[in-house]
Enzyme design. Structure first.
Site, PDB file in Angstrom:
ATOM      1  CG  ASP A  28      -1.895   1.193   1.170  1.00 57.12           C
ATOM      2  OD1 ASP A  28      -2.946   1.041   0.533  1.00 57.12           O
ATOM      3  OD2 ASP A  28      -1.593   2.251   1.753  1.00 57.12           O
ATOM      4  CD  GLU A  30      -1.650   6.260   2.573  1.00 53.07           C
ATOM      5  OE1 GLU A  30      -2.317   7.206   2.072  1.00 53.07           O
ATOM      6  OE2 GLU A  30      -2.129   5.149   2.832  1.00 53.07           O
ATOM      7  CG  HIS A 170      -6.794   7.068   4.431  1.00 52.75           C
ATOM      8  ND1 HIS A 170      -6.963   6.667   3.127  1.00 52.75           N
ATOM      9  CD2 HIS A 170      -8.041   7.285   4.935  1.00 52.75           C
ATOM     10  CE1 HIS A 170      -8.259   6.658   2.845  1.00 52.75           C
ATOM     11  NE2 HIS A 170      -8.932   7.023   3.912  1.00 52.75           N
ATOM     12  CG  ASP A 175      -4.574   1.856   4.681  1.00 53.00           C
ATOM     13  OD1 ASP A 175      -4.986   1.852   5.859  1.00 53.00           O
ATOM     14  OD2 ASP A 175      -4.835   2.776   3.886  1.00 53.00           O
TER      15      ASP A 175
END
Length: 554
Positions: A28, A30, A170, A175
């Site tokens: 994952d 960001e 988030h 995540d």
């Protein structure tokens, strides 16, 4: 006597790689935004490596994006500029991640997003991208879970519904951990469908059905040439029209995993035959596609089905001219457009009315009108010809200023609305300033589009050529419409070949004003080809660079 083994090694191999034996790297990211192509950067990595339900390792780091993190991203993720200022940059992080993920199957929730950022970073750093297999838990959830079981397939929704031990927040590692729990639950559900291997999982999540694959023979007799293809149903009605530089290869892709669009899968299920129209050039194929879509209006084509639905601004021909929104172009008036829709036309109209004080009422006025002025006159936004507050000469001057902005350069509107936006911004009225900005953008795009159309619709004939391996592809364009296309082989006499091409070209009569003798989209496709590198003008006076609203387009 020893009992013979029930399963041979070959039989076991045929079963594929069992999901329990596959090493997955659940990742994952960001980021500072939604698109790496538009400059968004990675701010955090989180990855978990698992096999057979066991966690083998984790990878987590913040990344310095070398740019400020937008405020709304900070609110969403909690990642601030101060947190990443001392973090390693992507050039340090990506090689470490690729080493961590080596030999695994990448898993992500909405995999195109995360993998897209990773591939973009690899390209920028000139790092070869490993040929990872990728599994998307969004796609897997849609296939495994019942439609009424969850309201959507967002990670937070699935984690809560499936009882994940980590709540998505988030942040990349949390995540990724939540996605691991979702993945394990979905793999468990796959068993109820008889799916136990990675290969079976890929087949299961493919939108291409067995019935669709059986229709691969529909492409067998199609040509490996540029052209248009038409899918037809059992009643011989056209379902879909497409174009390709290699018709056979493109049509075959509709029967493989390469085709992931649900609507296309539905269309292929209805198709009984595919018809091909070979074309000399890619441009001819693109134009024929547009014309066939407009003619047949296939149910599975989304664009270009209704080219007659256009919206224009017209400067009327009256004693006291005004602006109006119309659907068709007439030969006796100035028109601008077409706009993307009525809302865009209204926005452009409002932009003009902010600068030019022509009347906005719709009634017809004689040369000596006698009626009461409206509120716009009292506000100073109309010269008020209705009560003879303005002379015909002064009104005509205002109309000529408006005409100049529409025909040549909308600089006067750009300047006036620029000042207006500045004033509103100074008063911190940012939403009002944005409305003015959008109105100006609609106007500038409309004027620019008109000028691009006029470049070609005013030209009675253009012949242009572009070199390719087997010769010169040539196109004849008349009043913006493609009238003929062909390929002059290398070594063949030029003049008699061109004379024959011109003799067989379509006769095209000019249309009214900027409206072309074809669809607007066709003119724009032709113009893109004419302005492409390597295209040479053989005959005609056309040149790109109409007096120009293009410099104002952002």
């Amino acid at each position: 006597m020893a009992k013979e083994a029930r399963w041979s090694q070959a039989a076991l191999d045929d079963l594929g790689r069992q999901l329990a034996d596959v090493t997955f790297c659940v990742v994952d990211l960001e980021t500072t935004g939604g698109s790496p192509a538009k400059g968004s950067r990675i701010t955090e990595f989180g990855a978990v490596k698992v096999r057979g339900g066991e966690v083998l390792g984790e990878f987590q780091t913040l990344v310095n994006p070398d740019e400020s993190i937008p405020a709304f991203i900070t609110v969403l993720t909690g990642i601030t500029d101060a947190m990443v200022v001392s973090a390693p940059r992507i050039a340090e992080v990506l090689p470490s991640f690729l080493e961590f993920a080596r030999g695994t199957v990448l898993v992500a929730h909405n995999a195109p997003f995360d993998v897209g950022f990773l591939k973009h970073a690899a390209r920028e750093l000139e790092i070869p991208w490993p040929k990872f297999e990728v599994l998307d838990t969004v796609v897997l959830a849609r296939r495994v879970l019942l439609k009424d079981e969850v309201r959507n397939v967002k990670l937070s929704t699935l984690a809560a519904h499936l009882g994940a031990t980590t709540t998505p927040n988030h942040r990349a590692l949390d995540d990724a951990r939540a996605t691991v729990d979702v993945l394990h639950h979905l793999i468990g559900r796959l068993g109820t469908f008889g799916v136990h291997s990675l290969e079976e999982t890929r087949e299961f999540t493919s939108t291409v059905t067995v019935a669709q694959r059986r229709k691969r023979h529909l492409a067998d007799k199609l040509p490996h040439t540029p052209g248009v293809y038409l899918f037809r149903d059992r009643r011989d009605e056209v379902l879909y029209v497409g174009t390709s530089g290699d018709v056979r290869t493109r049509v075959r892709s509709y029967f493989t995993r390469a085709e992931t669009r649900t609507r296309m899968g539905e269309m292929v299920g209805l198709a009984e035959r595919v018809e091909a129209v070979s074309c000399a050039t890619r441009l001819e194929a693109q134009v024929r596609e547009l014309r066939l879509i407009a003619r047949h209006r296939p149910p599975y084509n989304r664009r270009s089905k209704f080219p007659e639905r256009t919206t224009w601004l017209r400067l009327t021909v009256e004693p006291w001219p005004r602006l109006s929104i119309v659907a068709k172009v007439s030969p006796d008036a100035l028109h601008v457009g077409p706009f993307r829709g009525r809302a865009d036309a209204v926005a452009a109209l409002d932009a003009l009315h902010e600068v030019f004080r022509v009347r906005q009422c719709t009634q017809r006025l004689g040369r000596a009108p006698r009626s009461s002025p409206c509120v716009l006159a009292a506000m100073g936004r109309c010269l008020s010809p209705c009560d003879q507050a303005v002379t015909p000469e002064r009104y005509a001057e205002e109309v000529e200023r408006l005409r100049a902005a529409l025909e040549s350069d909308p600089q006067a509107v750009v300047d006036a609305l620029g000042r207006r936006m500045g004033d509103l911004a100074a008063q911190e009225r940012y939403e009002d300033a944005a409305v003015v900005r959008d109105r100006l953008a609609s106007l500038v795009r409309g004027v620019d589009r008109t000028q691009r159309l006029l470049e070609l619709t005013r030209e009675p004939e253009i012949v242009a050529a572009s070199r390719r391996d087997d010769g010169w592809e040539m196109h004849v364009v008349r009043h913006g419409r493609l009238a003929a296309a062909g390929v002059l082989p290398h070594g063949r006499p030029y003049e008699p070949w061109l004379a024959q091409l011109l003799a067989t070209a379509e006769t095209v009569a000019p249309a009214a004003g900027p409206a072309p003798a074809c669809t607007v989209e066709e003119v724009e496709i032709v113009r893109r080809w004419l302005t492409a590198p390597g295209v040479r003008l053989v005959s005609g006076t056309w040149r790109s660079g109409y007096p120009s609203a293009a410099r104002h387009v952002r």
